[in-house]
Design a protein around this motif. Structure first.
Motif, PDB file in Angstrom:
ATOM      1  N   THR A  66       0.816  -1.222   0.000  1.00  0.00           N
ATOM      2  CA  THR A  66       0.000   0.000   0.000  1.00  0.00           C
ATOM      3  C   THR A  66       0.846   1.268   0.000  1.00  0.00           C
ATOM      4  OG1 THR A  66      -0.150  -0.017   2.428  1.00  0.00           O
ATOM      5  CG2 THR A  66      -1.890  -1.170   1.207  1.00  0.00           C
ATOM      6  N   ARG A  67       2.160   1.120  -0.097  1.00  0.00           N
ATOM      7  CA  ARG A  67       3.037   2.297  -0.005  1.00  0.00           C
ATOM      8  C   ARG A  67       2.661   3.349  -1.044  1.00  0.00           C
ATOM      9  NH1 ARG A  67       7.768   3.831  -2.672  1.00  0.00           N
ATOM     10  NH2 ARG A  67       9.138   5.236  -1.468  1.00  0.00           N
ATOM     11  N   GLY A  68       2.520   2.971  -2.303  1.00  0.00           N
ATOM     12  CA  GLY A  68       2.223   3.947  -3.348  1.00  0.00           C
ATOM     13  C   GLY A  68       0.917   4.669  -3.108  1.00  0.00           C
ATOM     14  N   ALA A  69      -0.125   3.926  -2.695  1.00  0.00           N
ATOM     15  CA  ALA A  69      -1.426   4.541  -2.450  1.00  0.00           C
ATOM     16  C   ALA A  69      -1.367   5.485  -1.248  1.00  0.00           C
ATOM     17  CB  ALA A  69      -2.478   3.465  -2.231  1.00  0.00           C
ATOM     18  N   GLU A  70      -0.599   5.120  -0.222  1.00  0.00           N
ATOM     19  CA  GLU A  70      -0.478   5.993   0.945  1.00  0.00           C
ATOM     20  C   GLU A  70       0.274   7.272   0.599  1.00  0.00           C
ATOM     21  OE1 GLU A  70       0.638   4.165   4.673  1.00  0.00           O
ATOM     22  OE2 GLU A  70      -0.059   2.215   3.973  1.00  0.00           O
ATOM     23  N   LEU A  71       1.334   7.139  -0.188  1.00  0.00           N
ATOM     24  CA  LEU A  71       2.058   8.340  -0.609  1.00  0.00           C
ATOM     25  C   LEU A  71       1.163   9.256  -1.441  1.00  0.00           C
ATOM     26  CD1 LEU A  71       5.558   6.849  -1.541  1.00  0.00           C
ATOM     27  CD2 LEU A  71       5.012   8.328   0.409  1.00  0.00           C
ATOM     28  N   ALA A  72       0.319   8.661  -2.281  1.00  0.00           N
ATOM     29  CA  ALA A  72      -0.599   9.474  -3.082  1.00  0.00           C
ATOM     30  C   ALA A  72      -1.573  10.240  -2.190  1.00  0.00           C
ATOM     31  CB  ALA A  72      -1.354   8.587  -4.060  1.00  0.00           C
ATOM     32  N   LEU A  73      -2.097   9.597  -1.147  1.00  0.00           N
ATOM     33  CA  LEU A  73      -3.000  10.284  -0.219  1.00  0.00           C
ATOM     34  C   LEU A  73      -2.276  11.396   0.528  1.00  0.00           C
ATOM     35  CD1 LEU A  73      -5.202   7.503   1.447  1.00  0.00           C
ATOM     36  CD2 LEU A  73      -5.957   9.329  -0.088  1.00  0.00           C
ATOM     37  N   LEU A  74      -1.053  11.118   0.959  1.00  0.00           N
ATOM     38  CA  LEU A  74      -0.289  12.132   1.680  1.00  0.00           C
ATOM     39  C   LEU A  74       0.020  13.323   0.775  1.00  0.00           C
ATOM     40  CD1 LEU A  74       2.075   9.785   3.686  1.00  0.00           C
ATOM     41  CD2 LEU A  74       0.552  11.498   4.704  1.00  0.00           C
ATOM     42  N   ARG A  75       0.364  13.057  -0.466  1.00  0.00           N
ATOM     43  CA  ARG A  75       0.639  14.167  -1.391  1.00  0.00           C
ATOM     44  C   ARG A  75      -0.627  14.986  -1.631  1.00  0.00           C
ATOM     45  NH1 ARG A  75       4.090   9.936  -4.393  1.00  0.00           N
ATOM     46  NH2 ARG A  75       6.205  10.484  -3.674  1.00  0.00           N
ATOM     47  N   ALA A  76      -1.756  14.302  -1.755  1.00  0.00           N
ATOM     48  CA  ALA A  76      -3.020  15.022  -1.936  1.00  0.00           C
ATOM     49  C   ALA A  76      -3.333  15.861  -0.697  1.00  0.00           C
ATOM     50  CB  ALA A  76      -4.149  14.033  -2.213  1.00  0.00           C
ATOM     51  N   ALA A  77      -3.053  15.320   0.487  1.00  0.00           N
ATOM     52  CA  ALA A  77      -3.303  16.062   1.721  1.00  0.00           C
ATOM     53  C   ALA A  77      -2.415  17.296   1.809  1.00  0.00           C
ATOM     54  CB  ALA A  77      -3.083  15.155   2.929  1.00  0.00           C
ATOM     55  N   LEU A  78      -1.145  17.154   1.439  1.00  0.00           N
ATOM     56  CA  LEU A  78      -0.248  18.310   1.453  1.00  0.00           C
ATOM     57  C   LEU A  78      -0.704  19.367   0.455  1.00  0.00           C
ATOM     58  CD1 LEU A  78       3.189  16.460   1.695  1.00  0.00           C
ATOM     59  CD2 LEU A  78       2.123  17.853   3.481  1.00  0.00           C
ATOM     60  N   ALA A  79      -1.136  18.938  -0.721  1.00  0.00           N
ATOM     61  CA  ALA A  79      -1.577  19.895  -1.735  1.00  0.00           C
ATOM     62  C   ALA A  79      -2.817  20.657  -1.299  1.00  0.00           C
ATOM     63  CB  ALA A  79      -1.851  19.163  -3.049  1.00  0.00           C
ATOM     64  N   ALA A  80      -3.715  19.977  -0.578  1.00  0.00           N
ATOM     65  CA  ALA A  80      -4.974  20.593  -0.158  1.00  0.00           C
ATOM     66  C   ALA A  80      -4.915  21.153   1.260  1.00  0.00           C
ATOM     67  CB  ALA A  80      -6.113  19.575  -0.258  1.00  0.00           C
ATOM     68  N   ASP A  81      -3.740  21.107   1.883  1.00  0.00           N
ATOM     69  CA  ASP A  81      -3.576  21.624   3.252  1.00  0.00           C
ATOM     70  C   ASP A  81      -4.500  20.914   4.235  1.00  0.00           C
ATOM     71  OD1 ASP A  81      -2.073  23.272   4.889  1.00  0.00           O
ATOM     72  OD2 ASP A  81      -3.537  24.895   4.867  1.00  0.00           O
ATOM     73  N   VAL A  82      -4.701  19.607   4.023  1.00  0.00           N
ATOM     74  CA  VAL A  82      -5.478  18.780   4.947  1.00  0.00           C
ATOM     75  C   VAL A  82      -4.571  18.403   6.127  1.00  0.00           C
ATOM     76  CG1 VAL A  82      -6.639  16.555   5.218  1.00  0.00           C
ATOM     77  CG2 VAL A  82      -6.957  17.884   3.130  1.00  0.00           C
ATOM     78  N   PRO A  83      -5.030  18.527   7.373  1.00  0.00           N
ATOM     79  CA  PRO A  83      -4.177  18.181   8.506  1.00  0.00           C
ATOM     80  C   PRO A  83      -3.685  16.734   8.444  1.00  0.00           C
ATOM     81  CG  PRO A  83      -6.068  19.432   9.257  1.00  0.00           C
ATOM     82  CD  PRO A  83      -6.320  19.109   7.810  1.00  0.00           C
ATOM     83  N   VAL A  84      -2.406  16.551   8.761  1.00  0.00           N
ATOM     84  CA  VAL A  84      -1.764  15.236   8.730  1.00  0.00           C
ATOM     85  C   VAL A  84      -0.965  15.037  10.012  1.00  0.00           C
ATOM     86  CG1 VAL A  84      -0.028  13.784   7.583  1.00  0.00           C
ATOM     87  CG2 VAL A  84      -1.571  15.189   6.211  1.00  0.00           C
ATOM     88  N   LEU A  85      -1.050  13.822  10.549  1.00  0.00           N
ATOM     89  CA  LEU A  85      -0.165  13.421  11.635  1.00  0.00           C
ATOM     90  C   LEU A  85       0.426  12.072  11.255  1.00  0.00           C
ATOM     91  CD1 LEU A  85       0.950  14.030  14.478  1.00  0.00           C
ATOM     92  CD2 LEU A  85      -0.972  12.735  15.414  1.00  0.00           C
TER      93      LEU A  85
END
Length: 428
Positions: A66-85
Motif C-alpha cells: 500500500t506504499r504507493g497509495a499511501e504516498l498518493a494520499l499524503l501528497r493530496a493532503a499536502l496539496a490541499a492543506d489537509v491536517p496530517v499526523l
C-alpha cells in the motif's frame, strides 16, 4: 467527514490519538491495511489523515503493497492543506511524500529516551510549551531526510530528525507520542527481539509514561482541535484542489456574465474591490477595469490551489492581490472596502448570516455587495432533479432579512432563469 487513521500492523494503532479525536467531537475511520481494508482513492469526506507506524520500510515497496497509495494520499493532503499526523513509519512516509527521503538507520532505537525540542517548537501550533527535553518512546530502525522548507521541531544525537512540520498542518513524529498504558506491552509482544535489546523496558514504563502524559495530551488535543476548527475549510479544499487546474477551462464561457454583473456594482476609479471565493479569478479583470489603475483589487479564496491557478492565468501582480483567507475572518481593517463581489459562495457556507456580518464589517457605509451566480436557483435545482429548496439561504424570504440583520439594505433581487443576482448596500 471523518479522520482517516491508517493502521499497518495489528497493535500499532492510534492509542491516545483516538481519545483526543473523540474529545474534539471528531469521527474516526480506521483503515487496517493489514486486514486488507481498501484505502480511499481520494480525500473526499476526510478531514484529517493519521498514518501510524509499522515494521515495513518507507523507502521501498518490498513487503509494503500500500506504499504507493499511501504516498498518493499524503501528497493530496499536502496539496490541499489537509491536517496530517504521521507517526514513526507514517512520519517517514510524510517526508517522502513531500520530496524528502526515508533511509535505513544506524540500528534500532528502542525504549524510553529524551528528544530535544528546538527553538521552532516554541511557536509551533502543536509543540509550543513542550519542555526542552521530552522523554518519549522510540521504536524504529529507519530515519528520514527532510525536504526543503520542512521545520525541524525535535531531535536527538543518534537520530536527529524526531519531529517536524511541513507547511501549516502536517506533522511527522518519529517517536511514539501516542503511547498509553498498553502500548509497551503490545509492542514487546509483537516485536520480542527488539524488546530484548532493552532490559528493564517494562519496569521503566510507568514513570516515563506519567511524565509524558501531560505533554502527550496537550499536543494531541491541539491537533484534534485544529482538525475540528478547519473542518469546513478542509471540505472545500479537498473538493476544489484536484479540480483547480481544470476549473478555468470548464467555466470560461461564464466570464462575460461575470463582467456584466460587476458593471452593476457601481464601483468608481480609485476604490477598493474584493472578490470573495474568487477561485481562478475570472472576475478580477472586470473589477480592475472598474476601479482603474489607482484602485485596489483583492481576490480571496480558502483553497491555495485555486489561487495558484489564478496566478497562472495572469490574475495576480498588478491586476490583483491574491489572499488565502477565511471569508468569516477577513484579514482586513473595518470600513476599508468599497465593494464586494461574491459568486456561488454564500449558500455553501455553514454560517451565512455570520459571513454577511463579517463582510459588512470591512465595507464602508454606502459600499456595495453583489451576490451572483451565472444560473438561477431553479435551473441549478433542476440539474439535481429537485425543486428549489425553501431553506436555501438565497431564497428571497431568507436572504432579505439575513442581509438586513447583517447590516445591508437590499436594492435588487433578481432570480432569473439565466442568472441569480442580489445587490445590497452597506447601511450605517
Amino acid at each position: 467527514m471523518a479522520v482517516l487513521v491508517v493502521e499497518h500492523v495489528p497493535g500499532e494503532g492510534p492509542y491516545a490519538i483516538g481519545p483526543a479525536l473523540d474529545a474534539a467531537g471528531l469521527r474516526t475511520r480506521l483503515c487496517q491495511v493489514w486486514a486488507d481494508d481498501a484505502l480511499p482513492e481520494s480525500l473526499a469526506g476526510i478531514e484529517a489523515l493519521v498514518v501510524m507506524g509499522g515494521p515495513m520500510a518507507a523507502h521501498s515497496d518490498d513487503g509494503f503493497p500500500t506504499r504507493g497509495a499511501e504516498l498518493a494520499l499524503l501528497r493530496a493532503a499536502l496539496a490541499a492543506d489537509v491536517p496530517v499526523l504521521g507517526v514513526c513509519l507514517g512520519a517517514q512516509l510524510l517526508a517522502v511524500a513531500a520530496d524528502g527521503s526515508a533511509v535505513e538507520g544506524s540500528g534500532l532505537q528502542v525504549g524510553w529516551g529524551d528528544v530535544r525540542t528546538g527553538p521552532p517548537a516554541a511557536t509551533d501550533p502543536l509543540l509550543a510549551g513542550a519542555p526542552e527535553r521530552l522523554g518519549v518512546l522510540h521504536w524504529h530502525g529507519d530515519t528520514m531526510e527532510l525536504p526543503d522548507g520542512a521545520v525541524l521541531l525535535a531531535s536527538c544525537d543518534r537520530y536527529p530528525v524526531q519531529a517536524f512540520r511541513i507547511g501549516g498542518a502536517a506533522w511527522g513524529l518519529q517517536f511514539h507520542l501516542e503511547a498509553d498504558e498498553s502500548t509497551v506491552d503490545t509492542f514487546m509482544a509483537a516485536f520480542p527481539a527488539d524488546a530484548a535489546t532493552v532490559p528493564g523496558l517494562r519496569d521503566a514504563t510507568p514513570a516515563a509514561l506519567a511524565a509524558l502524559i501531560p505533554h502527550r495530551d496537550r499536543v494531541l488535543g491541539r491537533f484534534a482541535a485544529l482538525v475540528a476548527d478547519r473542518a469546513e475549510h478542509t471540505a472545500s479544499r479537498t473538493f476544489f484542489t484536484p479540480r483547480a487546474a481544470r476549473w478555468e477551462a470548464r467555466f470560461a464561457a461564464d466570464t462575460p456574465a461575470y463582467a456584466s454583473a460587476v458593471a452593476r456594482m457601481g464601483l468608481r476609479p480609485g476604490q477598493t474591490a474584493l472578490d470573495l471565493g474568487c477561485g481562478t479569478g475570472r472576475v478580477l479583470p472586470a473589477l480592475r477595469a472598474e476601479v482603474g489603475d489607482k484602485g485596489t483589487v483583492l481576490g480571496v479564496d480558502v483553497t491555495p490551489a485555486m489561487l495558484t491557478a489564478a496566478a497562472r492565468e495572469g490574475r495576480d501582480g498588478d491586476l490583483a492581490h491574491l489572499l488565502v483567507a477565511d471569508c468569516l475572518r477577513l484579514p482586513l481593517p473595518s470600513g476599508t472596502v468599497d465593494g464586494i463581489f461574491s459568486a456561488g459562495l454564500l449558500d455553501h457556507l455553514a454560517e451565512p448570516a455570520a459571513a454577511l456580518r463579517e463582510w459588512a464589517r470591512v465595507v464602508r457605509p454606502g459600499g456595495t455587495l453583489l451576490l451572483f451566480h451565472p444560473s438561477g436557483r431553479a435551473e441549478r435545482a433542476a440539474r439535481h432533479s429537485r425543486p428549489p429548496s425553501p431553506d436555501d439561504p438565497l431564497a428571497e424570504p431568507n436572504l432579505r432579512p439575513m442581509l438586513t440583520a447583517g447590516g445591508w439594505h437590499t436594492q435588487e433581487y433578481d432570480d432569473a432563469r439565466a442568472y441569480f443576482l442580489t445587490r445590497a448596500v452597506r447601511t450605517g
